[in-house]
Design an enzyme around this catalytic site. Structure first.
Site, mmCIF file in Angstrom:
data_model
loop_
_atom_site.group_PDB
_atom_site.id
_atom_site.type_symbol
_atom_site.label_atom_id
_atom_site.label_comp_id
_atom_site.label_asym_id
_atom_site.label_seq_id
_atom_site.Cartn_x
_atom_site.Cartn_y
_atom_site.Cartn_z
ATOM 1 C CB CYS A 276 10.460 57.190 8.600
ATOM 2 S SG CYS A 276 11.353 57.108 10.147
HETATM 3 N N1 NAD Z 1 11.056 55.354 14.408
HETATM 4 C C1 NAD Z 1 11.852 55.142 13.379
HETATM 5 O O1 NAD Z 1 11.820 54.100 12.761
HETATM 6 C C2 NAD Z 1 12.856 56.192 12.937
HETATM 7 C C3 NAD Z 1 13.907 55.788 12.091
HETATM 8 C C4 NAD Z 1 14.828 56.718 11.678
HETATM 9 C C5 NAD Z 1 14.702 58.036 12.086
HETATM 10 N N2 NAD Z 1 13.672 58.419 12.894
HETATM 11 C C6 NAD Z 1 13.622 59.819 13.320
HETATM 12 O O2 NAD Z 1 14.129 59.895 14.644
HETATM 13 C C7 NAD Z 1 13.439 60.892 15.390
HETATM 14 C C8 NAD Z 1 12.837 60.285 16.635
HETATM 15 O O3 NAD Z 1 11.892 59.306 16.258
HETATM 16 P P1 NAD Z 1 11.371 58.190 17.253
HETATM 17 O O4 NAD Z 1 10.634 57.208 16.413
HETATM 18 O O5 NAD Z 1 12.468 57.709 18.129
HETATM 19 O O6 NAD Z 1 10.337 59.034 18.126
HETATM 20 P P2 NAD Z 1 9.644 58.562 19.503
HETATM 21 O O7 NAD Z 1 8.365 59.310 19.569
HETATM 22 O O8 NAD Z 1 9.646 57.083 19.609
HETATM 23 O O9 NAD Z 1 10.645 59.111 20.623
HETATM 24 C C9 NAD Z 1 10.891 60.456 20.829
HETATM 25 C C10 NAD Z 1 11.134 60.688 22.297
HETATM 26 O O10 NAD Z 1 11.478 62.068 22.473
HETATM 27 C C11 NAD Z 1 10.895 62.519 23.680
HETATM 28 N N3 NAD Z 1 10.855 63.984 23.659
HETATM 29 C C12 NAD Z 1 10.026 64.796 22.996
HETATM 30 N N4 NAD Z 1 10.371 66.087 23.202
HETATM 31 C C13 NAD Z 1 11.440 66.077 24.024
HETATM 32 C C14 NAD Z 1 12.258 67.086 24.592
HETATM 33 N N5 NAD Z 1 12.049 68.371 24.336
HETATM 34 N N6 NAD Z 1 13.245 66.709 25.395
HETATM 35 C C15 NAD Z 1 13.483 65.404 25.671
HETATM 36 N N7 NAD Z 1 12.762 64.403 25.154
HETATM 37 C C16 NAD Z 1 11.754 64.730 24.328
HETATM 38 C C17 NAD Z 1 9.546 61.841 23.706
HETATM 39 O O11 NAD Z 1 9.013 61.811 25.025
HETATM 40 C C18 NAD Z 1 9.910 60.446 23.177
HETATM 41 O O12 NAD Z 1 10.263 59.566 24.213
HETATM 42 C C19 NAD Z 1 12.416 61.488 14.433
HETATM 43 O O13 NAD Z 1 12.977 62.608 13.808
HETATM 44 C C20 NAD Z 1 12.225 60.396 13.399
HETATM 45 O O14 NAD Z 1 11.820 60.902 12.146
HETATM 46 C C21 NAD Z 1 12.763 57.504 13.350
#
Ligand code: NAD
Length: 445
Positions: A276
């Site tokens: 993030c």
């Molecule tokens: N990790 C955090 O602390 C956090 C907090 C707030 C917001 N975010 C935001 O949330 C979003 C997700 O982050 P995250 O940390 O959960 O990521 P992550 O990498 O942990 O999880 C993302 C998931 O999406 C899957 N994926 C990718 N492409 C795909 C598709 N086309 N169809 C289906 N699944 C697909 C991946 O396999 C993975 O399991 C990002 O935009 C991030 O900036 C993250």
């Protein structure tokens, strides 16, 4: 016809008969899916990673913040399941997109994951569906990217289907605030989109706050994370300045924090990490530049924060030098490699850059992190030294290292043990401050 569609999804939400889908089952998507399932909503998680999908269906929870017992019960009760098959969307009423939003090498936004997920959604989209984007992204993404893809299929957003943005604000490892009790901000393409998205979230989330548009909701998240990045950048610069001025930045911050108003403490460290704070401000900066606006605070903070791993290595070089030792050939033990304390995530962790720079400088690096069994950098892999005091490996590593660098202040580290056995410590997190250090082996950044 239109009114009937609206009533239908509304009724389904009101009676919890709504069938929810969450695309992307990572740090954000899985906890969200669990919350909907816990609220009694039949929830399906969709991911392209079959290992995650299989793990969920086997009741194996891979996200540390999710309660394992609750998770397993929800899968047993068939409230929660997962699939790699997007055609399930035909049977769903809502879908939340929680896929990654990384940066390209050029530091421009990479929204290809959002586009790929949306391409799958539109194949199976049907009347009355509610689509919500949760991935952090630049203001305009929902209406400029997702909306046209939906309308190209002949659906009118706000009439036939509903589209909204709601930023995910979860803070992995936070023992107090989680998906359920962090207020949800929601902005839809139309008032009806917002209203339906708000009603849907209310099933599972304690407080929902609506804003006037998708762009406003997108911008909220970027304000929050830019605020953090800029303040951390400021305090990192003050940390470097304090080293020159001969004052202790940690003492200064603690004293300033006694002011009951107008000050909020931020702390210096070895740099930013995670999916993030180092990334999101660049999404905003990119969009601002397109509009001819130069986002100076964002760029300066990012520059200062990015310089911290180098600062840590220079500090290491200097304190070894004081002991008449060179970095080249020194044995260095890195304590903690995750980007923040008490979690298992090493994405964008500054520890990786610190290790790389130390190795480049000729140091022999080992690491210990109870949350991370292995670190891989380029062609090289390191196994974590066990921190179990009883097996002696940790004690030997501390005693035999010329320098131990605390990069992550995990609660589970035994700092008294570290202070007792390390030869010399660089503490980048002020983690050892509460423990006495009669031997004066600690240097802080
Ligand atoms: N990790 C955090 O602390 C956090 C907090 C707030 C917001 N975010 C935001 O949330 C979003 C997700 O982050 P995250 O940390 O959960 O990521 P992550 O990498 O942990 O999880 C993302 C998931 O999406 C899957 N994926 C990718 N492409 C795909 C598709 N086309 N169809 C289906 N699944 C697909 C991946 O396999 C993975 O399991 C990002 O935009 C991030 O900036 C993250």
């Amino acid at each position: 016809m239109d009114a009937q569609v609206t009533v239908t999804i509304e009724e389904k939400i009101a009676t919890r008969q709504v069938r929810a889908g969450v695309i992307g089952l990572g740090y954000v998507g899985l906890p969200l899916a669990v919350e909907f399932a816990r609220a009694g909503v039949e929830t399906v998680g969709i991911d392209i990673d079959s290992r995650k999908v299989d793990a969920i269906n086997r009741k194996e929870c891979y996200i540390q913040d999710v309660d394992g017992k609750l998770f397993s019960d929800l899968v047993s009760q068939k409230k929660l399941r997962a699939t790699t098959d997007f055609s399930i969307i035909r049977n769903l009423d809502t879908v939340n997109i929680c896929v990654p939003t990384p940066l390209r090498k050029s530091k421009d936004p990479d929204i290809s994951y959002i586009v790929n997920a949306t391409q799958e959604i539109v194949k199976y989209l049907h009347e009355g569906m509610l689509v919500i984007l949760e991935s952090t992204t630049y203001p305009g993404t929902t209406e400029e990217v997702i909306l046209p893809m939906i309308e190209e299929k002949g659906f009118k957003v706000g009439k036939d289907v509903f589209l909204a943005f709601s930023p995910e604000r979860v803070d992995p490892g936070n023992p107090v605030y989680n998906t359920k009790n962090i207020p949800k901000v929601v902005g839809g393409v139309t008032e009806e989109c917002t209203r339906l998205a708000v009603e849907f979230y209310k099933l599972a989330i304690e407080k929902v706050h609506s804003v006037s548009s998708c762009s406003a909701a997108e911008m909220v998240k970027l304000l929050e994370n830019t605020f953090r990045s800029v303040n951390i950048g400021l305090v990192n610069e003050l940390c470097k300045m304090s080293a020159k001025l001969g004052v202790d930045i940690w003492e200064i911050i603690d004293a300033a924090a006694t002011k009951p108003f107008g000050f909020m403490p931020f702390y210096p460290g070895p740099g930013l990490g995670g999916h993030c704070i180092p990334i999101d401000p660049h999404y905003l900066a990119w969009k601002a530049r397109i509009h001819g606006f130069s986002p100076r605070f964002i760029e300066l903070a990012s520059e200062v924060n990015a310089s911290m791993p180098e600062f840590v290595v220079e500090k290491s070089r200097a304190i070894l030098n004081e002991k008449k030792k060179a970095l080249n050939g020194a044995k260095i033990l890195v304590l903690g490699v995750t980007y923040k304390a008490n979690i298992d995530d090493i994405r964008e962790s500054p520890a990786l850059e610190v290790i790389e720079l130390l190795e480049k400088g000729g140091a022999e690096v080992s690491f210990a992190d109870p949350y991370v069994p292995e670190v891989r950098l380029h062609d090289k892999a390191w196994r974590s030294i066990s921190t179990q005091a009883k097996n002696g490996a940790f004690q030997s590593a501390l005693e035999e290292s010329d320098l131990s660098i605390i990069l992550t202040n995990h609660k589970c580290f035994d700092y008294e043990f570290i202070l007792k056995h390390a030869a010399l410590i660089l503490d980048t997190r002020n983690a050892t401050r509460p423990f006495s250090d009669s031997r004066k082996i600690v240097v802080r950044i």
